[in-house]
Each structure stands twice: as C-alpha cells, then as structure tokens.
Design an enzyme around this catalytic site. Structure first.
Site, mmCIF file in Angstrom:
data_model
loop_
_atom_site.group_PDB
_atom_site.id
_atom_site.type_symbol
_atom_site.label_atom_id
_atom_site.label_comp_id
_atom_site.label_asym_id
_atom_site.label_seq_id
_atom_site.Cartn_x
_atom_site.Cartn_y
_atom_site.Cartn_z
ATOM 1 N N ASP A 92 15.438 36.832 41.722
ATOM 2 C CA ASP A 92 14.299 37.416 42.430
ATOM 3 C C ASP A 92 14.662 38.874 42.699
ATOM 4 O O ASP A 92 15.611 39.156 43.438
ATOM 5 C CB ASP A 92 14.029 36.653 43.731
ATOM 6 N N ARG B 72 14.486 46.483 60.452
ATOM 7 C CA ARG B 72 14.740 46.760 59.044
ATOM 8 C C ARG B 72 14.182 48.131 58.677
ATOM 9 O O ARG B 72 13.026 48.436 58.962
ATOM 10 C CB ARG B 72 14.056 45.667 58.216
ATOM 11 N N TYR C 131 4.286 45.450 44.829
ATOM 12 C CA TYR C 131 3.796 46.264 45.959
ATOM 13 C C TYR C 131 4.898 46.838 46.833
ATOM 14 O O TYR C 131 4.622 47.539 47.782
ATOM 15 C CB TYR C 131 2.830 45.436 46.823
ATOM 16 N N LYS C 132 6.156 46.532 46.536
ATOM 17 C CA LYS C 132 7.251 47.061 47.361
ATOM 18 C C LYS C 132 7.706 48.408 46.778
ATOM 19 O O LYS C 132 6.948 49.356 46.796
ATOM 20 C CB LYS C 132 8.364 46.024 47.449
ATOM 21 N N PHE D 291 14.608 34.139 50.786
ATOM 22 C CA PHE D 291 13.249 34.447 51.241
ATOM 23 C C PHE D 291 12.444 33.152 51.257
ATOM 24 O O PHE D 291 12.408 32.416 50.268
ATOM 25 C CB PHE D 291 12.603 35.469 50.301
HETATM 26 C C1 LIG Z 1 8.371 40.020 49.283
HETATM 27 C C2 LIG Z 1 9.060 38.866 48.621
HETATM 28 C C3 LIG Z 1 8.324 37.881 47.959
HETATM 29 C C4 LIG Z 1 6.828 37.909 48.042
HETATM 30 O O1 LIG Z 1 6.165 36.953 47.319
HETATM 31 P P1 LIG Z 1 4.576 37.069 47.155
HETATM 32 O O2 LIG Z 1 4.200 35.893 46.386
HETATM 33 O O3 LIG Z 1 4.294 38.373 46.489
HETATM 34 O O4 LIG Z 1 3.971 37.098 48.526
HETATM 35 C C5 LIG Z 1 9.024 36.902 47.276
HETATM 36 N N1 LIG Z 1 10.377 36.862 47.271
HETATM 37 C C6 LIG Z 1 11.106 37.813 47.927
HETATM 38 C C7 LIG Z 1 12.590 37.766 47.902
HETATM 39 C C8 LIG Z 1 10.475 38.825 48.631
HETATM 40 O O5 LIG Z 1 11.176 39.730 49.304
#
Ligand SMILES: *Cc1c(COP(=O)(O)O)cnc(C)c1O
Length: 410
Positions: A195, A369, A220-221, A124
């Site tokens: 992560d 997705r 938030y996911k 990511f």
């Molecule tokens: C959604 C996501 C993030 C998001 O990071 P934020 O700092 O909350 O915007 C980070 N790493 C992964 C793998 C994600 O899918």
C-alpha cells in the site's frame, strides 16, 4: 537556527518555483498534503476544459476524441514513472479500498495452496477491514493473520499467500525497506502487496527494481489529484496474464464493446478495471501527477528530509518542556514525508493550530500529524508552524471548548 536562516534555505531551494503552481490560500501553512493535496493551477484549467469542451461540446464523442477511454492506463503509466513501474503495469480506477480488495483476492487465487493473508496489526484500518471482508466472503477458507509491522518480514511462512503492508505508516511515518521485505515474502513463496498511499509522490519508490508483485495507492494525497481522486493498482508484468480479480466488470473485459455474454479478461493491465472511469476526477489527477513528473524524485526526497529534519530540530529546541512526545522513528531516513508528535490533548491543540492558519491533522488517540510536501512547503513555513505550536502550547490557547468539539472528519 533563525527564521532568516530558513528563508535563506528557501532562496537556494531548486524546488521553490513549484509552489507557484498551486492555488494555496494566502497566509495558510498547509501541512496536510498527506491527507488531501492542494489544487494545482493546471488542474483547475484542465478540469474546466474537460467540463466545457470535452463534456459540454464533445459529449459522447469525447470517449474517443478526447481519449477518455484511455485515461485509466494513460494516468496509470504516468503514476508508474513515479513509483518505478515500466509502462503497462499500472491502471487508475476505483478507490484504494476497492483496489486492495481486488489485489488481495487475485493474490489468493494465484496461491491456491496457501490460505493466509499476513498483515500488520496497526495497519490502516480500511486495509484490515477489506481483508476481513474477504475472509468472511471466502467462508473460513482464508484467514487474516496480524503481526507487528517490524516483524512481518520474518513471519512469512508456507501458509501465507500474500503479505499486505503499508510502505509508509500513516501514523508514525515509519518506512519499511520495500526491496528487503519483498525479498523476504518471495523467499517464503508468498506474494507481496504494497500500500503506497503515503509513498507515491512523497518518496522514491522502485517497484520493478524491487521485484514487487502488487501495489495500490491513493490519488488524492501526495499526488494532488483532488478530493476522492481515483486510486492506482500495479500488477507486475509477469503476473498480469494470471491475475484474476473478482470485480469482473465490462471495462476489464477483453472486448467491452463486443457485448459478449461471457467474461473474458483483457490481456493487459486493463483487466484490473471494473466500470466506467470518473473522467473529471481523472483529468484532475492527471494534472496533479504531471506536477510531480516535472521534478526529480531524488531532489524531492532531499527537500523532504530537509523540511522534516528542520521541523524535528525546531520542535526539540523550541517546544521543550511543553508536553510533546515524539512518535515514530527518530531517524528521518527511516520516515516518509511526515512527522508525528504526541500530546494528550492532540485534538484541541490541532484545532487551535488550524485556527491560526497551520493545518495538520490528528490520528486517534493522541497523535498530531504534520505532512511536508516538498512541492509547496517552504522552510519558513516550518519555522512559522513550530512558532505557532510553541505559542499554542505555552499559552494554553488550545484549552477552549470550541477546540474540543469533534468534527466528523479529523
Ligand atoms: C488514505 C489511505 C487509504 C484510503 O483508502 P480509500 O479507499 O481511498 O479511502 C488506504 N490505505 C492507506 C494506507 C491510506 O493511508
């Protein structure tokens, strides 16, 4: 398979009652809980109470009386129960990006004789950007080394301080063997930072059991904590005493209200904190996490596999010859709670689906997705989503200028 057969699966689904606990718009099929979970009814009530009673009436007193000051560790412990972390190892604060920064910096300090951050080439982007920022900040002493995701475990050598990997890949849904990769990192003397953005609340995770070192993840996911909900950071008990992160704000201090001149880290997990917690967001997140704690994770995974398996089967049967390719592992067991497909016009296809009330998302360049959160997605939703997808593709309904217009957020 028929829609009736899907409906029968729903009537025997032990998680079916959980759907009523969410405020979902009538007629909408929501397959994007992997980006932003829906609103739990209890969260609406909790935030309302936090606003009116705790903030409105309690004012400053609520830091003590309503327990606001303990929210980062209280919600952290609750999330810990979803990811196999015994109490005292998880705190909620900041964003995943910021927590990744703190965890990487602390890991480098824990392995001062090693100067490489090993990560995945297709990880990511924010994880990679943060590692690049740290590389620049630390001025040449530290290097980010990128390898293919599947090769990471074998690529850990004596120069690697920390391995940063996403447990479930955000695009393909591919899930790594958390225990095996952790072991490989440890065998080479490196620390492991996971992560869990697409894992927490979606698949069973056992951080303590795997002997994991560090982990971060999103609120938030799948945790349904609301837009911009704070993130969590896990530090294994045995590392907390030596864990030093660079964002040394006052709430990570051993005695914030002693107002001392010099920083002294809190003796416990609170040392990962920096500043004042976002109380309203924390209240919503706590309510979201409670919805997951009310169900059994093994059951959740079983339903997730049932939904993703059904989606794969129906797409293969009913969308054959319509230009879709599969993306990611074909074995559902090797995947998180999502399924990805490819189509050259993925963006327009998704906008046409959204216009029909089937909400997923797209990831560049051509990935459709679909997230299947077992708390509220039904088997009939899977059937209806595939029918909509088939129709959008078969009729070319996606081929309109308004579906090609790109929004800021995809
Ligand atoms: C959604 C996501 C993030 C998001 O990071 P934020 O700092 O909350 O915007 C980070 N790493 C992964 C793998 C994600 O899918």
């Amino acid at each position: 398979m028929s829609r009736v057969a899907c409906a029968i699966l729903d009537t025997t689904d032990p998680l079916a009652p959980a759907r009523e606990r969410f405020l979902l718009p009538e007629g909408l099929i929501y397959l994007d809980g992997n980006s932003l979970g829906p609103l739990p009814r209890a969260a609406a009530a909790r935030v309302e109470r936090c606003l009116r009673e705790e903030w409105g009436n309690g004012l400053i007193r609520s830091w003590n009386d309503a327990g606001w000051i303990d929210l980062p560790t209280r919600v952290g412990d609750a999330i810990g129960r979803l990811i196999g972390a015994a109490p005292g190892q998880v705190a909620v604060a900041d964003s995943t990006s910021i927590n990744t920064f703190k965890a990487l910096a602390a890991a480098l300090a824990l392995r001062p004789d090693r100067r490489v951050i090993l990560s995945e080439r297709t990880g990511f982007p924010t994880d990679l950007y943060v590692a690049q920022g740290l590389e620049a900040l630390l001025g040449g002493g530290v290097t980010l080394r990128l390898v293919e995701r599947e090769e990471a475990a074998a690529a850990v050598d004596g120069a690697v301080a920390v391995v940063l990997l996403t447990h479930v890949d955000y695009r393909s849904g591919h899930m790594l063997d958390l225990a095996a990769v952790t072991r490989a990192a440890h065998d080479a003397g490196a620390l492991m930072l996971w992560d869990l953005a697409h894992s927490a609340g979606a698949v069973p995770v056992d951080l303590d059991g795997a002997g994991a070192d560090l982990a971060v993840g999103c609120g938030y996911k799948y945790l349904n904590g609301g837009p911009g909900a704070p993130s969590f950071l896990y530090v294994a008990e045995r590392l907390i005493g030596a864990f030093r992160q660079p964002l040394t704000g006052w709430l990570g201090h051993a005695a914030p209200f002693a107002f001392e001149q010099a920083y002294r880290p809190a003796p416990d997990i609170r040392r990962v904190l920096c500043g004042t917690p976002p109380v309203l967001s924390m209240a919503a997140l706590e309510a979201g996490v409670e919805e997951l704690l009310a169900v059994d994770m093994t059951r959740l995974r079983r339903k997730s596999l049932s939904l993703t398996g059904l989606f794969r089967r129906l797409v293969a049967e009913r969308c054959a010859g319509l230009g879709l390719l599969t993306y990611g592992p074909s074995d559902p067991e090797a995947c998180g709670s999502q399924v990805s497909l490819r189509h050259p016009e993925a963006y327009a296809v998704m906008q046409a689906l959204i216009a029909r009330g089937v909400v997923g998302d797209v990831r560049a360049p051509d990935i459709l997705r679909f997230g299947f959160a077992p708390l509220y997605v039904r088997h009939v939703d899977v059937w209806d989503a595939v029918e909509a997808l088939r129709d959008v593709l078969a009729t070319g309904a996606w081929d309109r200028p308004e579906f090609r217009r790109r929004a800021a957020v995809t």
